[in-house]
Design a protein around this motif. Structure first.
Motif, PDB file in Angstrom:
ATOM      1  N   ASP A  43      11.390  -2.554 -12.540  1.00 57.47           N
ATOM      2  CA  ASP A  43      11.373  -2.511 -10.928  1.00 57.47           C
ATOM      3  C   ASP A  43      10.482  -3.681 -10.634  1.00 57.47           C
ATOM      4  OD1 ASP A  43      12.760  -0.513 -10.210  1.00 57.47           O
ATOM      5  OD2 ASP A  43      11.374   0.941 -10.126  1.00 57.47           O
ATOM      6  N   GLN A  44      10.718  -4.300  -9.630  1.00 58.96           N
ATOM      7  CA  GLN A  44       9.797  -5.425  -9.149  1.00 58.96           C
ATOM      8  C   GLN A  44       9.501  -5.036  -7.631  1.00 58.96           C
ATOM      9  OE1 GLN A  44      10.802  -9.553  -9.691  1.00 58.96           O
ATOM     10  NE2 GLN A  44      12.549  -8.854 -10.881  1.00 58.96           N
ATOM     11  N   ILE A  45       8.469  -4.550  -7.432  1.00 58.72           N
ATOM     12  CA  ILE A  45       8.072  -3.613  -6.195  1.00 58.72           C
ATOM     13  C   ILE A  45       7.102  -4.268  -5.226  1.00 58.72           C
ATOM     14  CG2 ILE A  45       7.045  -1.500  -5.333  1.00 58.72           C
ATOM     15  CD1 ILE A  45       7.269  -0.391  -8.220  1.00 58.72           C
ATOM     16  N   LEU A  46       7.570  -4.681  -4.029  1.00 60.34           N
ATOM     17  CA  LEU A  46       6.905  -5.196  -2.811  1.00 60.34           C
ATOM     18  C   LEU A  46       6.126  -4.155  -2.406  1.00 60.34           C
ATOM     19  CD1 LEU A  46       6.485  -7.974  -1.432  1.00 60.34           C
ATOM     20  CD2 LEU A  46       8.167  -7.163   0.158  1.00 60.34           C
ATOM     21  N   LEU A  47       4.656  -4.457  -2.021  1.00 56.60           N
ATOM     22  CA  LEU A  47       3.997  -3.579  -1.394  1.00 56.60           C
ATOM     23  C   LEU A  47       3.659  -4.283   0.124  1.00 56.60           C
ATOM     24  CD1 LEU A  47       0.885  -3.072  -4.144  1.00 56.60           C
ATOM     25  CD2 LEU A  47       3.135  -1.812  -3.689  1.00 56.60           C
ATOM     26  N   GLY A  48       3.969  -3.438   1.029  1.00 50.67           N
ATOM     27  CA  GLY A  48       3.616  -3.648   2.581  1.00 50.67           C
ATOM     28  C   GLY A  48       2.199  -3.668   2.696  1.00 50.67           C
ATOM     29  N   ILE A  49       1.376  -4.546   3.006  1.00 54.66           N
ATOM     30  CA  ILE A  49       0.099  -4.380   3.086  1.00 54.66           C
ATOM     31  C   ILE A  49      -0.635  -4.985   4.544  1.00 54.66           C
ATOM     32  CG2 ILE A  49      -2.271  -5.359   2.229  1.00 54.66           C
ATOM     33  CD1 ILE A  49      -0.581  -3.538   0.176  1.00 54.66           C
ATOM     34  N   SER A  50      -1.062  -3.905   5.413  1.00 57.43           N
ATOM     35  CA  SER A  50      -1.458  -4.350   6.520  1.00 57.43           C
ATOM     36  C   SER A  50      -3.075  -4.949   6.623  1.00 57.43           C
ATOM     37  CB  SER A  50      -1.268  -3.157   7.339  1.00 57.43           C
ATOM     38  OG  SER A  50      -2.074  -2.225   7.223  1.00 57.43           O
ATOM     39  N   GLY A  51      -3.698  -4.264   5.446  1.00 55.60           N
ATOM     40  CA  GLY A  51      -5.155  -4.271   5.245  1.00 55.60           C
ATOM     41  C   GLY A  51      -5.834  -3.209   5.963  1.00 55.60           C
ATOM     42  N   GLY A  52      -5.271  -2.264   6.548  1.00 55.96           N
ATOM     43  CA  GLY A  52      -5.753  -0.861   6.784  1.00 55.96           C
ATOM     44  C   GLY A  52      -5.890  -0.073   5.718  1.00 55.96           C
ATOM     45  N   LYS A  53      -6.890   0.935   5.919  1.00 54.49           N
ATOM     46  CA  LYS A  53      -7.175   2.058   4.655  1.00 54.49           C
ATOM     47  C   LYS A  53      -6.112   2.551   3.853  1.00 54.49           C
ATOM     48  CE  LYS A  53      -6.967   6.177   7.649  1.00 54.49           C
ATOM     49  NZ  LYS A  53      -5.848   5.922   8.209  1.00 54.49           N
ATOM     50  N   ASP A  54      -4.905   2.653   4.589  1.00 51.29           N
ATOM     51  CA  ASP A  54      -3.769   3.388   3.762  1.00 51.29           C
ATOM     52  C   ASP A  54      -3.009   2.052   2.687  1.00 51.29           C
ATOM     53  OD1 ASP A  54      -4.148   5.507   5.363  1.00 51.29           O
ATOM     54  OD2 ASP A  54      -2.609   5.018   6.867  1.00 51.29           O
ATOM     55  N   SER A  55      -2.608   1.118   3.311  1.00 54.90           N
ATOM     56  CA  SER A  55      -1.999  -0.022   2.674  1.00 54.90           C
ATOM     57  C   SER A  55      -3.110  -0.351   1.311  1.00 54.90           C
ATOM     58  CB  SER A  55      -1.399  -0.936   3.189  1.00 54.90           C
ATOM     59  OG  SER A  55      -2.518  -1.860   3.936  1.00 54.90           O
ATOM     60  N   ILE A  56      -4.411  -0.556   1.643  1.00 52.12           N
ATOM     61  CA  ILE A  56      -5.203  -1.010   0.642  1.00 52.12           C
ATOM     62  C   ILE A  56      -5.276   0.169  -0.344  1.00 52.12           C
ATOM     63  CG2 ILE A  56      -7.749  -1.259   0.122  1.00 52.12           C
ATOM     64  CD1 ILE A  56      -6.268  -3.783   1.561  1.00 52.12           C
TER      65      ILE A  56
END
Length: 262
Positions: free
Chosen positions: A27-40
């Motif tokens: 798998d090549q997985i892209l993480l959606g990162i906003s910088g908020g507590k959840d995505s971090i």
């Protein structure tokens, strides 16, 4: 960076990954990162799982600049450093979500934002050769979406832990679905990253926030409310429901039998 979480956190991640079969070899997985507590926390947790699981998979991270505020470059540098410490390749792209919302003339901003964010993330994933996109939605998000759907659309619906998008040939996964929001807040002590405040001018003034507060308020008198909503999300827990509504054509024969004895 030393990556470690308590056994309870690891167990919740493993339950989601195992139950819904979220990660496969290569798998090549892209993480959606906003910088908020959840995505971090998602990035930290997935970096840990990459070290511990006997699966071969790679991680990349993407942050979208929605162009709500001019100080995005300053905020994103903290995110970039954190991803570097986790050894996760990191990119940013600009998407003029702010301008699009303004052009919508008062239409629901959250739907517009989510729609354009998802589209941008999916396109980037395809360009980078990623077959999966991971989002940081947690258990509270799922319950709130379920209740919100009932109240505002008259449907019983929420997002799923694993969703295949056939048009894009991408699978969306949500490894944090068994985490309560408070657990993610508490996890800041483990990864040490101070969340980036949301730049959205509508933050805290949305339908989702209204539903979140409604659940909390109703839960004061009914402590089982949240767990009951969570249980109701499962397919096997549906009770007796009315049959689907019929149109005139479908009721015609029965109508005439009542009216004319035919």
């Amino acid at each position: 960076m030393k990556i470690n979480l308590p056994q309870l956190y690891f167990s919740k991640l493993m339950r989601a990954i195992t139950e819904f079969e979220l990660i496969d070899n290569d798998d090549q997985i892209l993480l959606g990162i906003s910088g908020g507590k959840d995505s971090i926390f998602l990035a930290y947790a997935m970096a840990m799982m990459k070290q511990r699981l006997k699966k071969r998979f790679s991680l990349k991270a993407l942050t979208i600049n929605p162009m709500f505020s001019p100080d995005f470059p300053e905020k994103v540098e903290r995110i970039r450093k954190f991803m570097h410490d986790l050894e996760i390749p990191f990119e940013t792209i600009d998407v003029d979500i702010a301008g699009t919302i303004e052009a919508q003339n008062g239409k629901e901003p959250c739907y517009t934002c989510a729609f354009f964010r998802r589209g941008a993330v999916n396109r980037f994933a395809k360009e980078q050769g990623c077959n999966k996109v991971a989002y940081a939605h947690h258990h509270d998000d799922a319950v709130e979406t379920f209740f919100m759907s009932l109240l505002y659309s008259g449907q019983l619906n929420t997002f799923t832990p694993k969703t295949y998008l056939d048009k894009m040939d991408i699978t969306v996964i949500r490894p944090l679905v068994y985490f309560r929001e408070q657990e993610i807040i508490d996890a800041i002590q483990y990864h040490g990253f101070t969340p980036v405040p949301s730049p959205c001018p509508h933050d805290g003034h949305t339908i989702r926030q209204t539903v979140k507060e409604l659940i909390a308020d109703m839960g004061k008198d009914n402590p089982q409310l949240y767990s009951h909503l969570a249980a109701a999300m499962r397919k096997n827990n549906l009770g007796e429901l009315w049959p689907a509504s019929k149109n005139r054509k479908e009721m015609k024969e029965a109508y005439y039998s009542y009216m004319y004895g035919k």
